[in-house]
Design a protein around this motif. Sequence first.
Motif, PDB file in Angstrom:
ATOM      1  N   PRO A 107     -72.926  16.090 -16.105  1.00 22.29           N
ATOM      2  CA  PRO A 107     -73.114  15.810 -17.456  1.00 22.29           C
ATOM      3  C   PRO A 107     -72.321  16.584 -19.389  1.00 22.29           C
ATOM      4  CG  PRO A 107     -75.160  16.313 -16.437  1.00 22.29           C
ATOM      5  CD  PRO A 107     -73.908  17.197 -15.304  1.00 22.29           C
ATOM      6  N   LEU A 108     -72.654  17.572 -18.461  1.00 22.69           N
ATOM      7  CA  LEU A 108     -72.112  18.515 -19.797  1.00 22.69           C
ATOM      8  C   LEU A 108     -70.506  18.237 -19.456  1.00 22.69           C
ATOM      9  CD1 LEU A 108     -73.220  21.937 -18.355  1.00 22.69           C
ATOM     10  CD2 LEU A 108     -74.960  19.980 -20.427  1.00 22.69           C
ATOM     11  N   THR A 109     -69.744  17.006 -19.466  1.00 23.74           N
ATOM     12  CA  THR A 109     -68.217  16.732 -19.428  1.00 23.74           C
ATOM     13  C   THR A 109     -68.185  16.189 -20.999  1.00 23.74           C
ATOM     14  OG1 THR A 109     -68.028  16.135 -17.258  1.00 23.74           O
ATOM     15  CG2 THR A 109     -66.384  15.364 -18.890  1.00 23.74           C
ATOM     16  N   PRO A 110     -67.338  17.526 -21.801  1.00 25.34           N
ATOM     17  CA  PRO A 110     -67.322  16.885 -22.958  1.00 25.34           C
ATOM     18  C   PRO A 110     -66.604  15.110 -23.360  1.00 25.34           C
ATOM     19  CG  PRO A 110     -66.850  19.144 -23.242  1.00 25.34           C
ATOM     20  CD  PRO A 110     -66.644  18.353 -21.218  1.00 25.34           C
ATOM     21  N   GLU A 111     -66.419  14.963 -24.481  1.00 24.21           N
ATOM     22  CA  GLU A 111     -66.419  13.288 -24.178  1.00 24.21           C
ATOM     23  C   GLU A 111     -64.356  13.561 -24.171  1.00 24.21           C
ATOM     24  OE1 GLU A 111     -68.398  14.187 -28.117  1.00 24.21           O
ATOM     25  OE2 GLU A 111     -68.624  13.650 -25.897  1.00 24.21           O
ATOM     26  N   TRP A 112     -64.241  14.816 -25.051  1.00 28.02           N
ATOM     27  CA  TRP A 112     -62.964  14.889 -24.840  1.00 28.02           C
ATOM     28  C   TRP A 112     -62.167  15.393 -24.130  1.00 28.02           C
ATOM     29  CZ3 TRP A 112     -66.821  18.355 -27.341  1.00 28.02           C
ATOM     30  CH2 TRP A 112     -66.985  19.160 -26.610  1.00 28.02           C
ATOM     31  N   PHE A 113     -63.107  15.938 -23.339  1.00 28.50           N
ATOM     32  CA  PHE A 113     -62.311  16.261 -21.972  1.00 28.50           C
ATOM     33  C   PHE A 113     -61.130  14.785 -21.532  1.00 28.50           C
ATOM     34  CE2 PHE A 113     -64.272  20.163 -19.596  1.00 28.50           C
ATOM     35  CZ  PHE A 113     -64.208  20.765 -21.521  1.00 28.50           C
ATOM     36  N   ILE A 114     -62.450  14.167 -20.973  1.00 27.34           N
ATOM     37  CA  ILE A 114     -61.721  12.672 -20.686  1.00 27.34           C
ATOM     38  C   ILE A 114     -60.583  11.380 -21.456  1.00 27.34           C
ATOM     39  CG2 ILE A 114     -62.741  10.467 -20.029  1.00 27.34           C
ATOM     40  CD1 ILE A 114     -65.414  11.457 -18.944  1.00 27.34           C
ATOM     41  N   GLU A 115     -61.296  11.223 -23.553  1.00 24.39           N
ATOM     42  CA  GLU A 115     -60.247  11.262 -24.443  1.00 24.39           C
ATOM     43  C   GLU A 115     -59.094  11.799 -24.246  1.00 24.39           C
ATOM     44  OE1 GLU A 115     -63.721  10.492 -26.943  1.00 24.39           O
ATOM     45  OE2 GLU A 115     -62.839  11.651 -27.525  1.00 24.39           O
ATOM     46  N   ASP A 116     -58.840  13.055 -23.425  1.00 23.77           N
ATOM     47  CA  ASP A 116     -57.424  13.916 -23.798  1.00 23.77           C
ATOM     48  C   ASP A 116     -57.004  13.754 -22.542  1.00 23.77           C
ATOM     49  OD1 ASP A 116     -57.917  15.353 -25.772  1.00 23.77           O
ATOM     50  OD2 ASP A 116     -58.274  16.415 -25.045  1.00 23.77           O
ATOM     51  N   LEU A 117     -57.613  13.105 -21.508  1.00 24.61           N
ATOM     52  CA  LEU A 117     -56.658  12.538 -20.295  1.00 24.61           C
ATOM     53  C   LEU A 117     -56.367  11.919 -20.298  1.00 24.61           C
ATOM     54  CD1 LEU A 117     -56.871  13.285 -16.455  1.00 24.61           C
ATOM     55  CD2 LEU A 117     -59.341  11.843 -16.510  1.00 24.61           C
ATOM     56  N   ILE A 118     -56.956  11.074 -20.703  1.00 27.52           N
ATOM     57  CA  ILE A 118     -56.760   9.348 -20.766  1.00 27.52           C
ATOM     58  C   ILE A 118     -55.181   9.172 -21.379  1.00 27.52           C
ATOM     59  CG2 ILE A 118     -57.063   6.375 -22.349  1.00 27.52           C
ATOM     60  CD1 ILE A 118     -60.360   7.026 -21.223  1.00 27.52           C
ATOM     61  N   ALA A 119     -54.672   9.599 -23.332  1.00 32.09           N
ATOM     62  CA  ALA A 119     -53.826   9.950 -23.983  1.00 32.09           C
ATOM     63  C   ALA A 119     -52.733  10.603 -22.706  1.00 32.09           C
ATOM     64  CB  ALA A 119     -54.044  11.094 -24.853  1.00 32.09           C
ATOM     65  N   ALA A 120     -52.935  11.216 -22.173  1.00 39.17           N
ATOM     66  CA  ALA A 120     -52.201  12.096 -20.960  1.00 39.17           C
ATOM     67  C   ALA A 120     -51.705  10.804 -20.415  1.00 39.17           C
ATOM     68  CB  ALA A 120     -52.466  13.503 -20.049  1.00 39.17           C
ATOM     69  N   MET A 121     -52.682  10.018 -19.583  1.00 43.45           N
ATOM     70  CA  MET A 121     -51.512   9.007 -18.856  1.00 43.45           C
ATOM     71  C   MET A 121     -51.369   7.508 -19.643  1.00 43.45           C
ATOM     72  SD  MET A 121     -52.693   9.969 -16.036  1.00 43.45           S
ATOM     73  CE  MET A 121     -52.900   8.287 -14.579  1.00 43.45           C
ATOM     74  N   HIS A 122     -51.054   7.816 -21.022  1.00 40.46           N
ATOM     75  CA  HIS A 122     -50.919   6.456 -22.143  1.00 40.46           C
ATOM     76  C   HIS A 122     -49.520   7.211 -22.292  1.00 40.46           C
ATOM     77  CE1 HIS A 122     -53.832   3.475 -23.472  1.00 40.46           C
ATOM     78  NE2 HIS A 122     -54.551   4.297 -23.101  1.00 40.46           N
TER      79      HIS A 122
END
Length: 265
Positions: A107-122
Amino acid sequence: MKTVILIPARYASTRYPGKPLVELILPSGEKKSLIRLSWEAAQRVKGVDEVYIVTDDVRIRDAANAFGSNVIMTSADCENGTARCAEALSSGGIDADLVVNLQGDAPLTPEWFIEDLIAAMHEDTTAQVATPVVQCDALTYSHFREDRRAGRVGGTTAVFDRDRRALYFTKEVVPYIDPSKKPMEVIPVYHHVGVYAYRPSALKAYTDWPAGPLEEREGLEQLRFLENGQIVRCVIVEGRGRVFWELNNPEDVNRIERVLKEIEL
């Protein structure tokens, strides 16, 4: 590119049975379950089309429905979260170009961790699998060492090459740091964040492969990709002062509650 977040959750955790429904105390005094806090973390991520909790347990399903989550039921045969995501994708009627697996104990996963991950896949359309890593601060590194000294399995560390292709993931603390030497200003240990982004084809391939000896010994599902010669991209994300830790053991409840007191969700 349609992106969905799947949150796999199982009740029968070996180390911590019933973990998804464990309640944590927020600074306000309100209690929320671990799975709800993880779902709320997913809701804060920008650029996501849908979020689902994926489980085989009716207790988790009922709790998720009560706080408004979409739920996909899977079989009890799924050996890990990646397999559960693969089954949900194939049988749950999901149409997606990118699937993000957010573990239900983070639950402590910051939203920018996932946003950066998605951006890298894009940005890298050839990447089939990617996962975030964050450089350890002194507190997180001390948690790793404390757990290992106590014989507990805490978080996972990752090592990767100069192109940020994963070399290995382990529940040990790597690379080794000699305690007899002068303390380093920058700790060269990367904490693997339990989030994955997959192309649908990678999820399909995963279920076609048997678990290998490294995956079985470490209990880390992502090693199946490495054992079958697949590239797993490590995306370095910034902590921005936020302490990140998963709930792996009962002792982690207090750690996470302390962090919750310091941040505004």
